[in-house]
Enzyme design. Structure first.
Site, PDB file in Angstrom:
ATOM      1  N   VAL A 179       0.819  -1.226  -0.170  1.00  0.00           N
ATOM      2  CA  VAL A 179       0.003  -0.138  -0.084  1.00  0.00           C
ATOM      3  C   VAL A 179       0.804   1.203  -0.007  1.00  0.00           C
ATOM      4  CG1 VAL A 179      -2.132  -1.160   1.000  1.00  0.00           C
ATOM      5  CG2 VAL A 179      -0.288  -0.371   2.564  1.00  0.00           C
ATOM      6  N   LYS A 227      -2.094   7.629  12.574  1.00  0.00           N
ATOM      7  CA  LYS A 227      -3.474   7.604  12.583  1.00  0.00           C
ATOM      8  C   LYS A 227      -4.336   8.867  12.787  1.00  0.00           C
ATOM      9  CE  LYS A 227      -3.667   3.090  12.053  1.00  0.00           C
ATOM     10  NZ  LYS A 227      -4.371   2.470  10.838  1.00  0.00           N
ATOM     11  N   TYR A 251       2.821   5.819  15.286  1.00  0.00           N
ATOM     12  CA  TYR A 251       1.495   5.322  15.044  1.00  0.00           C
ATOM     13  C   TYR A 251       0.442   6.438  15.198  1.00  0.00           C
ATOM     14  CZ  TYR A 251      -2.247   1.557  15.106  1.00  0.00           C
ATOM     15  OH  TYR A 251      -3.373   1.011  14.987  1.00  0.00           O
TER      16      TYR A 251
HETATM   17  P1  NAD Z   1      -3.487  -7.428  11.299  1.00  0.00           P
HETATM   18  O1  NAD Z   1      -1.706  -7.006  11.421  1.00  0.00           O
HETATM   19  O2  NAD Z   1      -3.929  -8.454  11.896  1.00  0.00           O
HETATM   20  O3  NAD Z   1      -3.534  -7.296   9.745  1.00  0.00           O
HETATM   21  C1  NAD Z   1      -3.029  -6.262   8.809  1.00  0.00           C
HETATM   22  C2  NAD Z   1      -2.827  -6.683   7.341  1.00  0.00           C
HETATM   23  O4  NAD Z   1      -2.301  -5.661   6.563  1.00  0.00           O
HETATM   24  C3  NAD Z   1      -1.939  -8.139   7.298  1.00  0.00           C
HETATM   25  O5  NAD Z   1      -2.859  -9.044   6.594  1.00  0.00           O
HETATM   26  C4  NAD Z   1      -0.682  -7.643   6.584  1.00  0.00           C
HETATM   27  O6  NAD Z   1       0.002  -8.417   5.558  1.00  0.00           O
HETATM   28  C5  NAD Z   1      -1.275  -6.164   5.934  1.00  0.00           C
HETATM   29  N1  NAD Z   1      -0.322  -5.317   5.417  1.00  0.00           N
HETATM   30  C6  NAD Z   1       0.787  -4.727   6.513  1.00  0.00           C
HETATM   31  N2  NAD Z   1       1.761  -3.942   5.586  1.00  0.00           N
HETATM   32  C7  NAD Z   1       1.096  -3.795   4.666  1.00  0.00           C
HETATM   33  C8  NAD Z   1       1.640  -3.394   3.273  1.00  0.00           C
HETATM   34  N3  NAD Z   1       2.844  -2.528   3.195  1.00  0.00           N
HETATM   35  N4  NAD Z   1       0.865  -3.188   2.183  1.00  0.00           N
HETATM   36  C9  NAD Z   1      -0.226  -4.130   2.203  1.00  0.00           C
HETATM   37  N5  NAD Z   1      -0.611  -4.747   3.191  1.00  0.00           N
HETATM   38  C10 NAD Z   1       0.109  -4.835   4.389  1.00  0.00           C
HETATM   39  O7  NAD Z   1      -4.108  -5.865  11.468  1.00  0.00           O
HETATM   40  P2  NAD Z   1      -5.451  -5.808  12.173  1.00  0.00           P
HETATM   41  O8  NAD Z   1      -5.769  -5.626  13.596  1.00  0.00           O
HETATM   42  O9  NAD Z   1      -6.403  -6.424  11.298  1.00  0.00           O
HETATM   43  O10 NAD Z   1      -5.287  -4.055  11.552  1.00  0.00           O
HETATM   44  C11 NAD Z   1      -6.165  -3.665  10.708  1.00  0.00           C
HETATM   45  C12 NAD Z   1      -6.125  -2.238  10.728  1.00  0.00           C
HETATM   46  O11 NAD Z   1      -6.844  -1.749  11.840  1.00  0.00           O
HETATM   47  C13 NAD Z   1      -4.826  -1.510  10.706  1.00  0.00           C
HETATM   48  O12 NAD Z   1      -4.802  -0.389  10.061  1.00  0.00           O
HETATM   49  C14 NAD Z   1      -4.609  -1.231  12.479  1.00  0.00           C
HETATM   50  O13 NAD Z   1      -3.718  -0.248  12.446  1.00  0.00           O
HETATM   51  C15 NAD Z   1      -5.888  -0.862  12.698  1.00  0.00           C
HETATM   52  N6  NAD Z   1      -6.398  -1.171  14.015  1.00  0.00           N
HETATM   53  C16 NAD Z   1      -6.316  -2.249  14.524  1.00  0.00           C
HETATM   54  C17 NAD Z   1      -6.645  -2.446  16.010  1.00  0.00           C
HETATM   55  C18 NAD Z   1      -6.530  -3.752  16.865  1.00  0.00           C
HETATM   56  O14 NAD Z   1      -6.631  -3.504  17.997  1.00  0.00           O
HETATM   57  N7  NAD Z   1      -6.390  -4.655  16.068  1.00  0.00           N
HETATM   58  C19 NAD Z   1      -6.920  -1.209  16.652  1.00  0.00           C
HETATM   59  C20 NAD Z   1      -7.043  -0.132  16.290  1.00  0.00           C
HETATM   60  C21 NAD Z   1      -6.721   0.108  14.858  1.00  0.00           C
END
Ligand code: NAD
Length: 249
Positions: A61, A159, A155
């Site tokens: 991305v 965000k 982060y």
């Molecule tokens: P995760 O790590 O389980 O999944 C993230 C996915 O993004 C993975 O499949 C990874 O391979 C992919 N990814 C990473 N770098 C990439 C790149 N450069 N290009 C394309 N794909 C890439 O994370 P998640 O918990 O499912 O998080 C999803 C979103 O939600 C993220 O933006 C995260 O910051 C946000 N978020 C998560 C939480 C939480 O508690 N899990 C809380 C707030 C926000």
């Protein structure tokens, strides 16, 4: 009628966690989706599970050239794009600002923030062809408040930026019937969470949430589907917190 019938969507970071949940739900709701991830094996496996309405594209991305290819693939397979879910993201090193290397700061911002700018830039011409669209940007409660006891300035910066990009895009392209909204999850049980927190820490986190549990991926999918759908046609430029009440404290 299913809630996303006829929509063409792109979901980034769909190989696991929340992105994979959104992809499964979008297909059930009648969308056709290009699902992307940097993890080719995970993305291909999910596309196989989802069948002909899903198509996987390997995608970093943070790379502008990849975005042009993703949009071209979506248009070729399914037609002009109605929905973009900018979900891919990383946490990066959770160190104090004084210990954070510039390259680590830049990497987190490239993947969490520049990606949202690039995705928006490349999808808008396609959405204009489609007659409008919905951009759903996944930020975090770290884009609303600073999190005490969890140092991670990169982060937080990325965000908060996602929230700002969302609002600016909403006002620049509202006249084209393109909406942009941000989602701000709290603790959500995904590989990102279980890699950062052990079972005991998840119990402590659950106790700190007014609803007394961490979120599940489906909780967030419900909100993403709503914002992507025509049910949200008058909602744009807004932030949607989904954290079980954590930031209301
Ligand atoms: P995760 O790590 O389980 O999944 C993230 C996915 O993004 C993975 O499949 C990874 O391979 C992919 N990814 C990473 N770098 C990439 C790149 N450069 N290009 C394309 N794909 C890439 O994370 P998640 O918990 O499912 O998080 C999803 C979103 O939600 C993220 O933006 C995260 O910051 C946000 N978020 C998560 C939480 C939480 O508690 N899990 C809380 C707030 C926000």
């Amino acid at each position: 009628m299913r809630r996303l019938e006829g929509k063409v969507a792109i979901i980034t970071g769909a190989g696991q966690g929340m992105g994979a949940a959104h992809a499964r739900r979008f297909i059930r709701e009648g969308a056709r989706a290009v699902i992307t991830d940097i993890n080719k094996d995970a993305g291909e496996a999910l596309a196989k599970e989802l069948g002909a309405d899903a198509h996987f594209v390997a995608h970093d991305v943070a790379r502008e050239a990849d975005w042009a290819f993703v949009i071209a693939q979506a248009e070729e397979r399914f037609g002009p794009v109605n929905v973009l879910v900018n979900n891919a993201g990383i946490i990066g090193p959770g160190t104090l600002v004084t210990d954070l290397a510039e390259k680590d700061f830049e990497r987190v911002c490239a993947i969490n923030q520049t990606s949202v700018f690039l995705g928006t830039k490349f999808v808008i011409p396609s959405m204009i062809k489609a007659g409008g669209g919905s951009i759903v940007n996944i930020s975090s409660i770290s884009g609303i408040v600073a999190i005490y006891g969890t140092p991670n300035v990169a982060y937080a910066a990325s965000k908060f930026a996602v929230r700002g990009i969302t609002k600016q895009v909403a006002i620049e392209f509202g006249g084209h019937n393109i909406r942009a909204n941000s989602i701000h999850p709290g603790y959500i049980r995904t590989p990102m969470m279980t890699e950062a927190l052990d079972d005991e820490q998840i119990k402590i986190a659950s106790a700190s949430v007014p609803i007394k549990r961490v979120g599940e991926v489906e909780d967030v999918s419900n909100l993403v589907v709503f914002l992507a759908s025509d049910e949200a046609s008058f909602i744009t430029g807004t932030e949607h917190i989904i954290d079980g009440g954590l930031t209301a404290l």
